[in-house]
Design an enzyme around this catalytic site. Structure first.
Site, PDB file in Angstrom:
ATOM      1  N   ASN A 109      -5.536  -9.729  -7.820  1.00 31.11           N
ATOM      2  CA  ASN A 109      -5.728 -10.329  -6.491  1.00 31.11           C
ATOM      3  C   ASN A 109      -7.085 -10.999  -6.322  1.00 31.11           C
ATOM      4  OD1 ASN A 109      -6.116  -7.367  -6.712  1.00 31.11           O
ATOM      5  ND2 ASN A 109      -7.125  -7.602  -4.744  1.00 31.11           N
ATOM      6  N   ALA A 155       5.627  -8.845   1.541  1.00 28.92           N
ATOM      7  CA  ALA A 155       6.098 -10.137   2.053  1.00 28.92           C
ATOM      8  C   ALA A 155       4.981 -11.111   2.396  1.00 28.92           C
ATOM      9  CB  ALA A 155       6.968  -9.903   3.290  1.00 28.92           C
ATOM     10  N   HIS A 156       3.852 -10.578   2.874  1.00 28.85           N
ATOM     11  CA  HIS A 156       2.829 -11.496   3.420  1.00 28.85           C
ATOM     12  C   HIS A 156       2.103 -12.300   2.359  1.00 28.85           C
ATOM     13  CE1 HIS A 156      -0.875  -8.789   2.972  1.00 28.85           C
ATOM     14  NE2 HIS A 156       0.112  -7.952   2.729  1.00 28.85           N
ATOM     15  N   THR A 175      12.989   4.573  10.433  1.00 30.13           N
ATOM     16  CA  THR A 175      13.928   3.488  10.718  1.00 30.13           C
ATOM     17  C   THR A 175      13.459   2.189  10.066  1.00 30.13           C
ATOM     18  OG1 THR A 175      14.344   4.549  12.828  1.00 30.13           O
ATOM     19  CG2 THR A 175      15.105   2.271  12.607  1.00 30.13           C
ATOM     20  N   THR A 208       0.858  -1.203   0.000  1.00 30.39           N
ATOM     21  CA  THR A 208       0.000   0.000   0.000  1.00 30.39           C
ATOM     22  C   THR A 208       0.885   1.240   0.000  1.00 30.39           C
ATOM     23  OG1 THR A 208      -1.773  -1.173   1.134  1.00 30.39           O
ATOM     24  CG2 THR A 208      -1.798   1.228   1.293  1.00 30.39           C
ATOM     25  N   GLN A 259       0.843 -10.033  -6.137  1.00 31.61           N
ATOM     26  CA  GLN A 259       0.295 -11.386  -6.260  1.00 31.61           C
ATOM     27  C   GLN A 259       1.222 -12.312  -7.045  1.00 31.61           C
ATOM     28  OE1 GLN A 259      -2.458 -12.640  -4.826  1.00 31.61           O
ATOM     29  NE2 GLN A 259      -2.959 -10.717  -3.831  1.00 31.61           N
ATOM     30  N   CYS A 282      -8.130  -8.031   1.303  1.00 32.04           N
ATOM     31  CA  CYS A 282      -7.632  -6.828   1.966  1.00 32.04           C
ATOM     32  C   CYS A 282      -8.784  -5.997   2.509  1.00 32.04           C
ATOM     33  CB  CYS A 282      -6.816  -5.997   0.996  1.00 32.04           C
ATOM     34  SG  CYS A 282      -5.684  -6.997   0.049  1.00 32.04           S
TER      35      CYS A 282
HETATM   36  N1  PLP Z   1      -1.677  -4.907  -4.195  1.00 34.25           N
HETATM   37  C1  PLP Z   1      -2.279  -6.102  -4.313  1.00 34.25           C
HETATM   38  C2  PLP Z   1      -2.430  -6.704  -5.672  1.00 34.25           C
HETATM   39  C3  PLP Z   1      -2.748  -6.776  -3.177  1.00 34.25           C
HETATM   40  O1  PLP Z   1      -3.333  -7.967  -3.309  1.00 34.25           O
HETATM   41  C4  PLP Z   1      -2.584  -6.160  -1.911  1.00 34.25           C
HETATM   42  C5  PLP Z   1      -3.144  -6.851  -0.731  1.00 34.25           C
HETATM   43  O2  PLP Z   1      -2.623  -7.146   0.223  1.00 34.25           O
HETATM   44  C6  PLP Z   1      -1.933  -4.916  -1.842  1.00 34.25           C
HETATM   45  C7  PLP Z   1      -1.499  -4.315  -3.006  1.00 34.25           C
HETATM   46  C8  PLP Z   1      -1.713  -4.221  -0.524  1.00 34.25           C
HETATM   47  O3  PLP Z   1      -0.593  -4.754   0.087  1.00 34.25           O
HETATM   48  P1  PLP Z   1      -0.260  -4.518   1.639  1.00 34.25           P
HETATM   49  O4  PLP Z   1      -1.263  -5.314   2.381  1.00 34.25           O
HETATM   50  O5  PLP Z   1       1.136  -5.020   1.815  1.00 34.25           O
HETATM   51  O6  PLP Z   1      -0.334  -3.065   1.913  1.00 34.25           O
END
Ligand code: PLP
Length: 365
Positions: free
Chosen positions: A129, A177-178, A214, A52, A157, A304
């Site tokens: 996604n 990373a997640h 940081t 994000t 993705q 999300c």
């Molecule tokens: N972009 C895509 C394609 C996603 O699926 C997501 C969902 O997590 C994000 C951006 C946002 O990432 P984050 O959760 O690391 O902010």
């Protein structure tokens, strides 16, 4: 990896003492590893708190750079952190690139439009996604290079599921990373080496003045540890086998539930995602609740924004009516999902379908 850095390194990479130096070395190693996977220079990597932030940084940078009349083009199926940010900074000057009913960028439209007009930036995600549909980012990159238009891809993705090689050729790339087994709250942005970036955050000279704050060394190192594992699995083609398991599931699912269909079925898709349109008259929340009770965590939209009940902008862009979009349920596997898990899911869906049919017959009676 996280424990190791937290317990054994612990310092702030900007500090001059030995703990700081150790942290700086760990950070530099992580940067080199990521640059190696993407095929770019380590100095092109900026660590962020996730995708994000990375995506907002790109859009904000172009808003500053292009000024009040600049126009950007993004796909009509971008994640809200690209879409909403583009609408915030550019309003109507954020033009949406259409997609086909199969959820892929309309390359004919794109090729014709760009021959006529040059946007300040083109942003198309590597894979979606919600549907898992893979986008022709290499082709779009080549077209953009031809017209000297900067190209940005949200590879959240894609990374850790598909080979990351070549992504570094895109001007801007984001990742988190997640999505591949690393911790939440950490990601990166790859930027072109020679360009100045207008930072989103001010207040420190970290990341060469491109992102103040940081660095979270333990999560960054963990992210690269996870990515290394995934890249090895991909090299051994383990993702292809998982794609076969997913395809088998889809066949079982379509056989067990008449009237259901797969969204984006005719497009190349990520091996872990199944976006399904449940049969006419069914409500997706009922499916999700019943599956949850059976131990399967399915999703109704983008994970999300769980709980969001507006029809998905992705399905709308693909031409689905609201009445159809409310029947969409998404099943996402991961690296740990086994063949047996997929077939257990198919059996459970068949069982739930049988029960609901029974209830429907009874209530009609
Ligand atoms: N972009 C895509 C394609 C996603 O699926 C997501 C969902 O997590 C994000 C951006 C946002 O990432 P984050 O959760 O690391 O902010």
């Amino acid at each position: 990896a996280w424990l190791n850095v937290t317990e054994k390194i612990g310092g702030n990479p900007s500090s001059m003492h030995q703990f700081g130096a150790r942290a700086a070395t760990a950070l530099a190693e992580a940067r080199e590893k990521l640059a190696h996977f993407l095929g770019c220079h380590p100095a092109e990597i900026i660590w962020t708190s996730g995708a994000t932030e990375a995506n907002n940084t790109v859009i904000h940078h172009f808003a500053e750079k292009l000024g009040a009349t600049g126009e950007i083009w993004i796909s009509s199926i971008e994640h809200p952190c690209v879409n909403d940010s583009a609408e915030h900074y550019f309003g109507q000057r954020a033009k949406k690139i259409p997609v086909t009913h199969d959820g892929v960028i309309d390359l004919d439209w794109f090729t014709m439009e760009i021959a006529d007009k040059r946007p300040g930036l083109v942003g198309v995600m590597a894979a979606n996604n919600e549907t898992g549909v893979i986008q022709p980012w290499r082709e779009i990159l080549a077209i953009c290079q031809n017209y000297e238009v900067p190209f940005f891809t949200d590879a959240v993705q894609w990374l850790g599921k598909m080979p990351s090689k070549d992504l570094g050729e895109c001007d801007f790339v984001s990742g988190a990373a997640h999505k591949f087994g690393g911790p939440r709250g950490v990601g990166f942005l790859k930027v072109p080496r020679k360009s100045e970036i207008s930072p989103l955050l001010f207040g420190g000279k970290q990341e060469r003045g491109r992102r103040a704050g940081t660095e979270n060394v333990a999560t960054i190192v963990s992210m690269l540890t996870a990515l290394e594992i995934r890249e090895k699995q991909i090299t051994r083609n383990e993702h292809i086998l998982r794609g076969v398991w997913r395809d088998n599931f889809e066949r079982e699912f379509l056989r067990a539930i008449p009237g259901a269909s797969i969204i984006g079925a005719n497009s190349p898709r990520l091996w872990n995602t199944v976006s399904a349109l449940m049969p006419d008259g069914d409500r997706k929340l009922e499916w999700v609740v019943r599956l949850d009770k059976a131990g399967f965590a399915a999703s109704t939209g983008s994970a999300c924004t769980t709980g969001k009940e507006e029809p998905s902008h992705v399905l709308a862009a693909m031409g689905y009516q609201t009445a159809q979009a409310v029947r969409a349920v998404r099943f996402s596997g991961g690296w740990e999902t086994t063949e047996a898990d997929w077939s257990a899911l198919a059996n459970t869906l068949e069982k739930i379908h049988g029960e609901t049919q029974h209830t429907k017959t009874h209530s009609i009676a």
